[in-house]
Design a protein around this motif. Structure first.
Motif, PDB file in Angstrom:
ATOM      1  N   GLY A 277      -9.932   7.744  -8.626  1.00  0.00           N
ATOM      2  CA  GLY A 277     -10.769   8.899  -8.955  1.00  0.00           C
ATOM      3  C   GLY A 277     -10.271  10.161  -8.286  1.00  0.00           C
ATOM      4  O   GLY A 277      -9.339  10.130  -7.483  1.00  0.00           O
ATOM      5  N   PRO A 278     -10.902  11.313  -8.618  1.00  0.00           N
ATOM      6  CA  PRO A 278     -10.490  12.592  -8.036  1.00  0.00           C
ATOM      7  C   PRO A 278     -10.552  12.562  -6.518  1.00  0.00           C
ATOM      8  O   PRO A 278     -11.409  11.888  -5.939  1.00  0.00           O
ATOM      9  N   LEU A 279      -9.612  13.248  -5.898  1.00  0.00           N
ATOM     10  CA  LEU A 279      -9.521  13.374  -4.441  1.00  0.00           C
ATOM     11  C   LEU A 279      -9.225  12.053  -3.741  1.00  0.00           C
ATOM     12  O   LEU A 279      -9.306  11.964  -2.516  1.00  0.00           O
ATOM     13  N   SER A 280      -8.859  10.995  -4.491  1.00  0.00           N
ATOM     14  CA  SER A 280      -8.608   9.702  -3.857  1.00  0.00           C
ATOM     15  C   SER A 280      -7.488   9.815  -2.830  1.00  0.00           C
ATOM     16  O   SER A 280      -7.479   9.107  -1.829  1.00  0.00           O
ATOM     17  N   ILE A 281      -6.543  10.726  -3.067  1.00  0.00           N
ATOM     18  CA  ILE A 281      -5.413  10.853  -2.155  1.00  0.00           C
ATOM     19  C   ILE A 281      -5.887  11.304  -0.774  1.00  0.00           C
ATOM     20  O   ILE A 281      -5.396  10.845   0.256  1.00  0.00           O
ATOM     21  N   ILE A 282      -6.893  12.174  -0.763  1.00  0.00           N
ATOM     22  CA  ILE A 282      -7.427  12.669   0.507  1.00  0.00           C
ATOM     23  C   ILE A 282      -8.146  11.542   1.240  1.00  0.00           C
ATOM     24  O   ILE A 282      -7.943  11.307   2.431  1.00  0.00           O
ATOM     25  N   TYR A 283      -9.004  10.817   0.485  1.00  0.00           N
ATOM     26  CA  TYR A 283      -9.760   9.735   1.096  1.00  0.00           C
ATOM     27  C   TYR A 283      -8.826   8.662   1.650  1.00  0.00           C
ATOM     28  O   TYR A 283      -9.061   8.124   2.737  1.00  0.00           O
TER      29      TYR A 283
ATOM     30  N   GLY B  47       7.707  -1.652   0.334  1.00  0.00           N
ATOM     31  CA  GLY B  47       7.167  -0.296   0.473  1.00  0.00           C
ATOM     32  C   GLY B  47       8.252   0.682   0.874  1.00  0.00           C
ATOM     33  O   GLY B  47       8.361   1.780   0.313  1.00  0.00           O
ATOM     34  N   ALA B  48       9.080   0.278   1.819  1.00  0.00           N
ATOM     35  CA  ALA B  48      10.160   1.158   2.268  1.00  0.00           C
ATOM     36  C   ALA B  48      11.125   1.453   1.127  1.00  0.00           C
ATOM     37  O   ALA B  48      11.587   2.589   0.954  1.00  0.00           O
ATOM     38  N   LEU B  49      11.421   0.421   0.320  1.00  0.00           N
ATOM     39  CA  LEU B  49      12.337   0.624  -0.816  1.00  0.00           C
ATOM     40  C   LEU B  49      11.744   1.614  -1.823  1.00  0.00           C
ATOM     41  O   LEU B  49      12.448   2.472  -2.371  1.00  0.00           O
ATOM     42  N   VAL B  50      10.446   1.470  -2.067  1.00  0.00           N
ATOM     43  CA  VAL B  50       9.803   2.412  -2.996  1.00  0.00           C
ATOM     44  C   VAL B  50       9.902   3.836  -2.452  1.00  0.00           C
ATOM     45  O   VAL B  50      10.296   4.769  -3.154  1.00  0.00           O
ATOM     46  N   ILE B  51       9.575   3.985  -1.161  1.00  0.00           N
ATOM     47  CA  ILE B  51       9.518   5.332  -0.587  1.00  0.00           C
ATOM     48  C   ILE B  51      10.892   5.990  -0.613  1.00  0.00           C
ATOM     49  O   ILE B  51      11.034   7.152  -1.011  1.00  0.00           O
ATOM     50  N   ILE B  52      11.927   5.251  -0.235  1.00  0.00           N
ATOM     51  CA  ILE B  52      13.247   5.878  -0.161  1.00  0.00           C
ATOM     52  C   ILE B  52      13.726   6.287  -1.556  1.00  0.00           C
ATOM     53  O   ILE B  52      14.462   7.256  -1.716  1.00  0.00           O
ATOM     54  N   ASN B  53      13.249   5.561  -2.583  1.00  0.00           N
ATOM     55  CA  ASN B  53      13.636   5.923  -3.945  1.00  0.00           C
ATOM     56  C   ASN B  53      12.883   7.142  -4.468  1.00  0.00           C
ATOM     57  O   ASN B  53      13.169   7.627  -5.557  1.00  0.00           O
TER      58      ASN B  53
ATOM     59  N   HIS C  91       1.605  10.713  -4.680  1.00  0.00           N
ATOM     60  CA  HIS C  91       0.654   9.608  -4.798  1.00  0.00           C
ATOM     61  C   HIS C  91       1.299   8.291  -4.372  1.00  0.00           C
ATOM     62  O   HIS C  91       0.704   7.488  -3.646  1.00  0.00           O
ATOM     63  N   ILE C  92       2.524   8.073  -4.857  1.00  0.00           N
ATOM     64  CA  ILE C  92       3.207   6.814  -4.563  1.00  0.00           C
ATOM     65  C   ILE C  92       3.462   6.704  -3.060  1.00  0.00           C
ATOM     66  O   ILE C  92       3.220   5.658  -2.446  1.00  0.00           O
ATOM     67  N   LEU C  93       3.923   7.806  -2.498  1.00  0.00           N
ATOM     68  CA  LEU C  93       4.191   7.829  -1.061  1.00  0.00           C
ATOM     69  C   LEU C  93       2.948   7.424  -0.286  1.00  0.00           C
ATOM     70  O   LEU C  93       2.987   6.550   0.591  1.00  0.00           O
ATOM     71  N   VAL C  94       1.826   8.050  -0.633  1.00  0.00           N
ATOM     72  CA  VAL C  94       0.586   7.765   0.081  1.00  0.00           C
ATOM     73  C   VAL C  94       0.173   6.310  -0.117  1.00  0.00           C
ATOM     74  O   VAL C  94      -0.257   5.622   0.818  1.00  0.00           O
ATOM     75  N   SER C  95       0.354   5.804  -1.361  1.00  0.00           N
ATOM     76  CA  SER C  95      -0.084   4.434  -1.635  1.00  0.00           C
ATOM     77  C   SER C  95       0.789   3.410  -0.904  1.00  0.00           C
ATOM     78  O   SER C  95       0.357   2.293  -0.662  1.00  0.00           O
ATOM     79  N   GLN C  96       2.024   3.779  -0.556  1.00  0.00           N
ATOM     80  CA  GLN C  96       2.903   2.827   0.118  1.00  0.00           C
ATOM     81  C   GLN C  96       2.800   2.896   1.638  1.00  0.00           C
ATOM     82  O   GLN C  96       3.281   2.021   2.332  1.00  0.00           O
ATOM     83  N   LEU C  97       2.182   3.971   2.126  1.00  0.00           N
ATOM     84  CA  LEU C  97       2.084   4.131   3.577  1.00  0.00           C
ATOM     85  C   LEU C  97       1.444   2.915   4.236  1.00  0.00           C
ATOM     86  O   LEU C  97       1.876   2.465   5.293  1.00  0.00           O
TER      87      LEU C  97
END
Lengths: 725, 725
Positions: B229-235, B431-437, B210-216
């Motif tokens: 909500g449900p399936l938010s990651i897909i949307y 965002g990059a710092l979050v992702i690498i962690n 989830h975090i990865l997707v939110s930082q993209l």
């Protein structure tokens, strides 16, 4: 011991699991893999095909043995009496589903036709069930409320409110049927096992309360809009009490009279069960009388009594379910499908045992799935079985589903021809009939004190299921109840009563050392019994109890020993013989300054060969060096009640083994199940430190091994002196 | 057997539980009732009061032993390095919570102040945790969406969108604190036991996705509205891919460079851990460089890069939570409270074991509860601990929460004075710092094949938790994961591998008769092992297995015998000696016509004294009377692994006992736990039919008793001939 008493005598080698396997040839048994099971499932031959056919159409099975002359009369009589009940209940339960009464008659007809061919139970009466009707009703009222405009669903356009409601009910029933069919095809009928008797009892009691509250408005002749969602029962009661002064006295009096009559006659039916060929159909009789009186005295206009009113004449064209409603009602349709099946299956099981035939859970799911899908297409709503109706069908002599078919035909006759006769029937009479039939379900309250005395967790399941189903609604309540029920299983094993065992002198028996006056604890050996499976939720608890039982934490002892060893090495190298306690404290605290690697070094096994002398850790040390005493050399774990281990348990157990072994305490496991042993092997539990030779067949085997080993060490002869083995 | 091997020899009386109790004096132990526990809890004396005080303010404990000279330098160094990390993470995780970056700095400050006084862990770094931030963010985005107008909440009036979001986050954090405090006061910290390592691993992996997707969107420099909500990651992924061609190349390149640098330096930090006094604060360094470059080359205007922008200078006045938001976010706040505590507690436990002090789960709950309530009042959001930050704090020499306090002061300095320096920082860098962690969390995927090989149910828990948390959202996913986890516990005991045991010749040992080549089954005796607790979900399964093992259904045998008896009586009275099989069939089928009472009569024990002769049921009968053969006289149930029974099991067991005893098969129970025996007594398990004398200490005791009894009957001597006991 007196010689007259039976004696137990045995002489055999001391067996570790390894030695036992060596001595006794084991049979190689190939366990079927998942692949094998799948292959087996997919194999096809003529016999299997025939059996599958027969199990899909159980009617072939019982039609072949049908004894026309002997069984038909019973089936006909039973079908007629059941039909009368089914018609009354259909009308009444339609009100629970918030639908016009005539659709209840549909539900007494269409599903039966399919169940006749597909069902494996010969005695249940398929049709409306009050709890299901209520669950359908709550969705109906959510999507098409009384006071507000209906939900924003395109298929509602151009339909009257009743038509919208019928569409909602039939769409939800369709979905419920699909769920049941799906579960049947996937062969997961066993899920009803999770609905324990306690859970079902609490749930149906809550349902009875819901039904009671929902029928109050009819009995009192009030106009109360239906409410759905959590706490709806409270809001409904509030609305009723607010307008209690507008009660229609005629409705109330009639209801009370009907209830009294039905109650008394039902009691008489019970008492004279043996003498009566068929129970008196009091519900049908009182309905007919009420119809007549209502019509004759024109209750509608004179006392403003609400009546059933215009019945739909005949059947209507089939309809397709609405996709939008399917989406909206999916969350409720699933528990409805489960409850419907669970009730029908449990009732069917009772009669199957009584009449000695088998029912097939998965086939029942398929039968109910198709029945509901078929019924839904013809505007009937959720079908299952009602306990009371099935009791009538069976007790009045029904042998097979022919009785069910005849009762369905009776419902058809009323729908097609006699419906108009029921039009003057006051709704309060139907409400009264529903309420009086709740007696059995409400009586389940008596179980609570019984359960509290016998088994507290079961009582908690009952009460929490009932309360949550009452307050949160039936669907959410069922989920909460299931959760609580699963938790109790975990809870029962979560705080096991671990015990330290000791030997009963003169025997090979070991019992809780606190329980007996004359019991013998071998010095240097602790026997610890784990009386439950070990898994993620209790592995920490079990470790704490073990530490408490042995009186020390092995990891802490190991660290102290390693620190003392460092110190001793320093003492040996230099001449610092006047260390003070204060300085030791420093060393201890400084050691926490060390980098992570140093910390880890403290957790390594003590290398006794490093200093040129052997350390006896229980000896006195020079001032300034203190190491906790460890007064046991062996620890035996009684695994006889450990029925499974999960990954967390295996990891935890490994750590316990390692920590104890590193401070020279041998750990043994006794009475371990063969499958657990297999699992430990497959999970790479063993290595150089933890060897598979620590398993013994019984506690006494392990104890004898320990004593032998200590004698071999010949340094602790006194241990043996005390043993009388 | 070779004499060199250790021998096991024992001679003692055969013990039934009753006789054992007679012979060995038992200590009367009073078990504490619930009332006693409550009384004990409420007793107050000065010592208890002092202890309670100390446990409520753990700071007193460690402050007393604080070694200023030795510990303070470490704490200061650690506090500064942790502070740098905390500031970076605060800014980055605020973006996860959909809040302006400066509120992340608040979260690095306020909660620490309270935890300093109340926390029992000396090493964890309190502050933002990415998973919690994301859970807060999902509520924020639900109530105050990007594209649509905010939810209809009166407290929102007159607030800017960011202010509305801060209000939502702080209200939810407040509620989360209240939940934690409540659990701490009620002493229910043990609930985290249900979050097994497997569950937490699956859950945090899903959170990482989830975090990865939110930082993209930050890394790619895109404008994507937050979805909940449900399936938010897909949307969200769909929305990103739709506009992937508008990626901001400057953002992307910078992110990749930062990720590479951080990745490499972190690996170096790990390799040269021993040599480096403090890990290189690469995150702080790269942030400073990025700030400088972005400011120097004016990225904002030149490349259209989004930057952190105007920071709030200083602190703001405290706010009260909004009641409406509390109601709206209650469903999400509860799992957030649980997850926050569970993560902090598990990290704290690791360091407590390493540094050998104890932490108190309930006090931790109270500490986090107050921290979050206090923080929420000052607009900070959900605080727990981050594994990476705590590792920095501990590894750079932190000894106590003084280090935490210093890191909080650093966050304060940035907030009060240096915030403007961070304004040109591109959000893509954060965002990059979050992702690498996320590396560590995502690496948990490697557990799946390991779990699959070792323990399938654990693997199912991991996969279903991860999948459902990914697709349904973290809160619902956690609930589903918990449900699946509880189900696995039930499932592990639901289909136990029951076994028929037999004697290993020459020993007192009994093993699965299919497992050994040379094993001896005493004729007429079946030994059945139940290798798991018995409860509602497996009692039927166990009964089926038992019937399969003995080869007949006792109830059916009883009915057939009673029918045959009727027949025999008729034969004796009249002269109907030419009954045919066909007529017997009739009798059988007619009997189903009998009223319920007749059916019940068939289930009664056979009254052998009624006819004037004794029936040997295994003899040949006249034509037309057939009774199934029963070739056992005794059944021994091995209860050693039955760790609990519930009400359903007791009822089922009673029925099994009754059914077997009515067809003259004696049932015995061996190796029953003392507590289960107590429970059976208290649940009125025993009556004239089922006697408490059926319990034996071991299988061999029961077997010896059976053999003795049969010898006493002296009719079946051949049984003894075969036994070599």
């Amino acid at each position: 011991m007196a010689t007259s008493r039976k004696q137990y005598a045995v002489a055999r080698p001391v067996y570790s699991e390894e030695r036992f396997t060596d001595d006794h040839e084991k049979v190689f048994r190939k366990h079927k893999t998942m692949l094998d099971h799948v292959k087996e499932c997919l194999t096809c031959n003529p016999k299997r095909a025939k059996n599958a056919m027969l199990s899909l159409l159980p009617i072939i099975g019982w039609m072949k043995i049908y004894r026309l002359k002997e069984w038909l009369p019973g089936d006909v009589v039973s079908g007629i009496s059941t039909g009368l009940v089914a018609i009354m209940q259909g009308l009444a339960f339609a009100m629970l589903a918030e639908l016009p009464a005539s659709y209840g008659l549909y539900t007494a007809f269409f599903p039966v036709l399919i169940y006749f061919f597909l069902g494996t139970s010969r005695h249940i009466s398929v049709g409306a069930f009050p709890v299901l009707s209520l669950m359908v009703g709550s969705v109906v009222i959510r999507l098409v409320p009384d006071a507000e405009p209906p939900a924003n669903i395109t298929d509602f356009e151009g339909l009257s409110r009743d038509q919208q409601r019928v569409l909602v009910a039939s769409s939800m029933t369709f979905l419920m049927g699909v769920f049941q069919l799906g579960m049947g095809v996937l062969q997961v009928g066993f899920v009803v096992m999770y609905l324990s008797d306690t859970l079902v009892s609490g749930f149906t009691t809550a349902a009875a309360i819901h039904i009671l509250v929902s029928q109050l408005k009819f009995v009192l002749g009030l106009v109360v809009p239906g409410i759905s969602g959590p706490l709806s029962i409270i809001y409904t009661l509030k609305k009723i009490f607010v307008q209690i002064s507008s009660t229609n006295i005629c409705d109330l009096v009639m209801s009370i009279l009907i209830m009294l009559a039905v109650f008394i006659v039902k009691e008489l039916n019970e008492i004279y069960k043996a003498q009566l060929p068929v129970p008196i159909p009091i519900e049908a009789i009182s309905t007919i009388i009420a119809c007549g009186v209502s019509y004759g005295f024109n209750f509608t206009t004179r006392f403003n009594v609400t009546v059933v009113g215009k019945m739909v004449q005949g059947y209507e064209a089939p309809i397709a379910p609405s996709m939008q409603i399917l989406q909206e009602s999916a969350v409720e349709a699933f528990p409805t499908a489960i409850v419907g099946f669970a009730i029908a299956f449990s009732v069917a099981k009772v009669y199957a045992i009584k009449h000695d035939y088998t029912i097939d859970g998965n086939q029942e799911l398929i039968a109910f799935g198709f029945s509901n899908i078929f019924g839904a297409s013809f505007k009937s709503f959720a079908a299952s079985t009602a306990l009371s109706r099935t009791a009538v069908q069976e007790s009045s002599g029904g042998k097979t589903q022919i009785a069910g078919l005849i009762s369905a035909l009776m419902a058809m006759i009323v729908t097609l021809a006699l419906g108009f006769l029921l039009e003057p029937l006051p709704t309060s009479v139907l409400g009264a009939l529903v309420i009086i039939n709740l007696k059995g379900m409400l009586m389940q309250f008596r179980e609570v004190p019984y359960l509290w005395r016998k088994d507290k967790p079961d009582c908690v399941v009952w009460v929490s299921t009932c309360l949550s189903a009452c307050l949160l609604g039936l669907d959410l309540g069922l989920a909460v109840g299931l959760g609580v029920e699963l938790l109790t299983v975990v809870f029962r094993t979560q705080f096991p009563r671990c015990a330290v065992l000791a030997n009963i002198p003169g025997t090979d028996l070991y019992r809780d050392s606190k329980d007996y006056l004359h019991i013998f604890e071998t010095s240097g050996v602790k026997i610890f019994r784990i009386p439950s499976p070990i898994f993620f939720a209790n592995v920490e608890f079990f470790k704490d109890k073990l530490m408490a039982a042995v009186g020390f934490n092995p990891l802490r002892v190991l660290r102290k020993r390693n620190k003392a060893l460092k110190k001793i090495k320093k003492l040996c190298q230099g001449d610092h013989l006047d260390f003070t306690a204060r300085e030791l404290g420093d060393v201890y605290h400084q050691s926490t300054d060390d980098s992570y690697k140093d910390m880890e070094a403290l957790d390594q096994p003590t290398h006794l060969n490093a200093p040129p002398f052997r350390v006896d850790w229980n000896d006195k040390f020079p001032d300034g060096i203190s190491v906790p005493r460890v007064d046991i050399h062996s620890l035996i774990l009684d695994f006889s009640a450990v029925s499974f281990l999960d990954i967390a348990a295996i990891k935890g157990l490994r750590r316990v083994f390692r920590d104890f072994m590193r401070i020279d305490v041998d750990v043994y496991i006794a009475s371990c199940d063969a499958y657990i042993l297999e699992k430990l092997h497959s999970c790479v539990f063993f290595d150089q430190e933890v060897l598979p030779s620590v398993f013994f067949l019984t506690l006494h085997d392990a104890m004898l091994h320990v004593l032998e080993k200590q004698k071999g060490n010949s340094c602790k002869d006194r241990v043996m002196k005390n043993t009388k083995l």
